[in-house]
Design a protein around this motif. Sequence first.
Motif, PDB file in Angstrom:
ATOM      1  N   PRO A  28      -2.581  -2.415  -1.773  1.00 59.28           N
ATOM      2  CA  PRO A  28      -2.657  -1.187  -2.589  1.00 59.28           C
ATOM      3  C   PRO A  28      -3.702  -0.217  -2.067  1.00 59.28           C
ATOM      4  O   PRO A  28      -3.510   1.006  -2.115  1.00 59.28           O
ATOM      5  CB  PRO A  28      -3.008  -1.719  -3.980  1.00 59.28           C
ATOM      6  CG  PRO A  28      -2.452  -3.103  -4.010  1.00 59.28           C
ATOM      7  CD  PRO A  28      -2.646  -3.634  -2.616  1.00 59.28           C
ATOM      8  N   GLU A  29      -4.804  -0.748  -1.542  1.00 56.54           N
ATOM      9  CA  GLU A  29      -5.843   0.109  -0.989  1.00 56.54           C
ATOM     10  C   GLU A  29      -5.328   0.869   0.239  1.00 56.54           C
ATOM     11  O   GLU A  29      -5.603   2.068   0.413  1.00 56.54           O
ATOM     12  CB  GLU A  29      -7.078  -0.715  -0.617  1.00 56.54           C
ATOM     13  CG  GLU A  29      -7.814  -1.336  -1.799  1.00 56.54           C
ATOM     14  CD  GLU A  29      -7.079  -2.535  -2.410  1.00 56.54           C
ATOM     15  OE1 GLU A  29      -7.342  -2.831  -3.595  1.00 56.54           O
ATOM     16  OE2 GLU A  29      -6.254  -3.152  -1.702  1.00 56.54           O
ATOM     17  N   ASP A  30      -4.575   0.158   1.081  1.00 54.76           N
ATOM     18  CA  ASP A  30      -3.965   0.812   2.239  1.00 54.76           C
ATOM     19  C   ASP A  30      -2.990   1.893   1.796  1.00 54.76           C
ATOM     20  O   ASP A  30      -2.929   2.978   2.393  1.00 54.76           O
ATOM     21  CB  ASP A  30      -3.208  -0.210   3.089  1.00 54.76           C
ATOM     22  CG  ASP A  30      -4.126  -1.093   3.902  1.00 54.76           C
ATOM     23  OD1 ASP A  30      -5.296  -0.721   4.086  1.00 54.76           O
ATOM     24  OD2 ASP A  30      -3.665  -2.166   4.349  1.00 54.76           O
ATOM     25  N   LEU A  31      -2.234   1.589   0.744  1.00 51.07           N
ATOM     26  CA  LEU A  31      -1.232   2.537   0.258  1.00 51.07           C
ATOM     27  C   LEU A  31      -1.891   3.834  -0.196  1.00 51.07           C
ATOM     28  O   LEU A  31      -1.430   4.932   0.139  1.00 51.07           O
ATOM     29  CB  LEU A  31      -0.451   1.895  -0.896  1.00 51.07           C
ATOM     30  CG  LEU A  31       0.885   2.530  -1.285  1.00 51.07           C
ATOM     31  CD1 LEU A  31       1.818   2.594  -0.087  1.00 51.07           C
ATOM     32  CD2 LEU A  31       1.519   1.743  -2.425  1.00 51.07           C
ATOM     33  N   VAL A  32      -2.974   3.709  -0.925  1.00 50.92           N
ATOM     34  CA  VAL A  32      -3.704   4.902  -1.362  1.00 50.92           C
ATOM     35  C   VAL A  32      -4.292   5.643  -0.164  1.00 50.92           C
ATOM     36  O   VAL A  32      -4.205   6.878  -0.062  1.00 50.92           O
ATOM     37  CB  VAL A  32      -4.810   4.523  -2.363  1.00 50.92           C
ATOM     38  CG1 VAL A  32      -5.699   5.737  -2.654  1.00 50.92           C
ATOM     39  CG2 VAL A  32      -4.207   3.987  -3.654  1.00 50.92           C
ATOM     40  N   ARG A  33      -4.858   4.891   0.755  1.00 52.92           N
ATOM     41  CA  ARG A  33      -5.501   5.517   1.915  1.00 52.92           C
ATOM     42  C   ARG A  33      -4.523   6.350   2.727  1.00 52.92           C
ATOM     43  O   ARG A  33      -4.867   7.471   3.166  1.00 52.92           O
ATOM     44  CB  ARG A  33      -6.131   4.432   2.803  1.00 52.92           C
ATOM     45  CG  ARG A  33      -6.782   4.956   4.074  1.00 52.92           C
ATOM     46  CD  ARG A  33      -7.422   3.837   4.869  1.00 52.92           C
ATOM     47  NE  ARG A  33      -6.495   2.738   5.149  1.00 52.92           N
ATOM     48  CZ  ARG A  33      -5.575   2.780   6.118  1.00 52.92           C
ATOM     49  NH1 ARG A  33      -5.466   3.849   6.904  1.00 52.92           N
ATOM     50  NH2 ARG A  33      -4.781   1.748   6.322  1.00 52.92           N
TER      51      ARG A  33
END
Length: 324
Positions: free
Chosen positions: A37-42
């Motif tokens: 999810p962090e990658d997705l936001v980034r």
Amino acid sequence: MTARVVMTNTAIPLAAEAEEAFAGLDVGFEMLDAGSPEDLVRITRDADAVITLAEPFTREVLVQLPRCRSVTRFGIGVDNVDLAAATAQGIWVTNVPDANYREVAVHTIALALSVTRKIGFLNRSMHETGHASLALARGTRRPDEQTFGLVGLGRIGRRVATMAQAIGYRVIAADPFTTEESGVELVSFDEVVARSDILSLHVPLTGETRDLVDAGVIERMRDGAVLINVSRGGLVDDAALGRALRAGKLAGAGIDAYVGEPAPLPESSPLRGLEQVLLTPHSAHYSEESFAEIKTKALADVARVLRGERPAYPVNEIPVTESR
């Protein structure tokens, strides 16, 4: 200002099609993988539109996408997108509901016939020994003597119904949202479960349909029935299905969808290793034609939103004047 469009999975080549779809627009198109999810936001934080394969656009992700105007699902199901959160953010959610329904219907019938006619057992024996005893086909019955039950009578379900009737099956269906005369006997969910020799699932995965086919439902199915699932893995309690197959309660299953996709089906899956189960890797949707059509239609809707137009395949409703 250049609009940024991100495809959050690199497994599907889209660059050439995107260049054609966005001709005349000031658009930068990128394909990036999101492992968390962090990658997705980034990778999507400053995107004006995103195209997703199965990446989870939860409320927590969506509220961090201030520029996003649309989330386009590369396919039909949108269970990976929080629709309420997207709508609250003024984000269109779109899909491509009509590009592969024919393929999914064909795959449904192919699995049903392969399981009920014991094709897997016969094929293995022929490869291993050059011979297959007709004892391996014991239990095979004429379609004319069987009831093909559908849970869901949408675009795919109706297509399956037509094909099953052409083969000779009696077709019944449960769908609380369908009242039209379609040549199919409409019954309750409990009745379609109890009467079907082949029970085939054609509904989306929602909070209400998760584990729709659980141990209790399987117990109410006919002894020797077959379950087909080409929709979503979360519709079926795989542990309960595995127990029923091992106990001989059900004769077999054809499964094209499983929990955890697109990761591999784990070795611990209760369905792996069962000879009476045909497993395919969520490939029911695929043909050369359907794949090309999904690409074209998904990108066309992104372009419409970027031009300030209403998309052709909206899953939610956003007033065009308020879309960003």
